[in-house]
Design an enzyme around this catalytic site. Structure first.
Site, PDB file in Angstrom:
ATOM      1  N   ASP A 116       0.862  -1.188   0.000  1.00  0.00           N
ATOM      2  CA  ASP A 116       0.000   0.000   0.000  1.00  0.00           C
ATOM      3  C   ASP A 116       0.893   1.230   0.000  1.00  0.00           C
ATOM      4  O   ASP A 116       1.989   1.214   0.572  1.00  0.00           O
ATOM      5  CB  ASP A 116      -0.904   0.015   1.234  1.00  0.00           C
ATOM      6  CG  ASP A 116      -2.008  -1.035   1.185  1.00  0.00           C
ATOM      7  OD1 ASP A 116      -2.456  -1.376   0.076  1.00  0.00           O
ATOM      8  OD2 ASP A 116      -2.429  -1.496   2.254  1.00  0.00           O
ATOM      9  N   ASP A 132      -7.058  -1.381  -4.714  1.00  0.00           N
ATOM     10  CA  ASP A 132      -8.182  -0.938  -3.880  1.00  0.00           C
ATOM     11  C   ASP A 132      -9.045   0.076  -4.631  1.00  0.00           C
ATOM     12  O   ASP A 132     -10.278   0.049  -4.540  1.00  0.00           O
ATOM     13  CB  ASP A 132      -7.669  -0.315  -2.576  1.00  0.00           C
ATOM     14  CG  ASP A 132      -6.854  -1.287  -1.741  1.00  0.00           C
ATOM     15  OD1 ASP A 132      -7.135  -2.501  -1.793  1.00  0.00           O
ATOM     16  OD2 ASP A 132      -5.938  -0.828  -1.035  1.00  0.00           O
TER      17      ASP A 132
END
Length: 173
Positions: A116, A132
């Protein structure tokens, strides 16, 4: 590319490619925990490794998440191949969901955790990635497709009304 549901495949391929390319670039640029302020206090690139699901849910004990990613990915591919011809919003929505599932699933199988790096600090949002975004855009496309199809659904037919006959002139006039 399959002639059936072409937007599905295009959306999936683009989502997977963008997710992989951005993750590879960020990992090459930053050390885990390192952050670059693109807009100080608002938006940063911050490299974090997430062993859980969205927002680090189930962190640490998430080996089953990779199998869910695989199952969802296979299911979406089968649906696109043997299911009905979908509308363009549905094709893009399911394709983006596939792209997100493959993107994060690849990380889970290859590295045991997801990379991330998108860090919106202004709203204190959890750090996330391109996969995402693809999943959320996919859900938005499916919602739009559902709303558009409901607005195009014809109204139920009214029951046939009794025909009223015009009185006929029986006086000969």
């Amino acid at each position: 590319m399959s002639a059936k549901n072409p937007w599905f495949w295009l959306a999936a391929i683009l989502a997977i490619a963008l997710d992989r390319l951005t993750k590879v670039w960020v990992v090459a640029q930053l050390a885990p925990g390192e952050s670059i302020a693109l807009w100080p206090g608002v938006f940063h690139l911050t490299l974090v490794k997430n062993s859980g699901a969205a927002f680090s849910l189930f962190a640490g004990g998430s080996d089953w998440l990779k199998w869910i990613s695989l199952l969802v990915s296979v299911g979406l591919c089968v649906y696109a191949l043997v299911g009905p011809h979908l509308g363009s919003w549905e094709q893009m929505g399911f394709g983006l969901l596939l792209g997100g599932a493959v993107g994060n699933g690849f990380d889970r199988f290859a590295f045991g955790e997801v990379t991330d790096f998108l860090d919106f600090r202004l709203i204190q949002f959890p750090v996330f990635n391109g996969a995402d975004i693809a999943i959320n855009l996919g859900l938005a496309c499916l919602l739009i497709g559902t709303l558009r199809s409901e607005s195009r659904t014809p109204a139920p037919a009214r029951p046939a009304s009794k025909q009223i006959r015009e009185p006929t002139d029986t006086t000969g006039g």
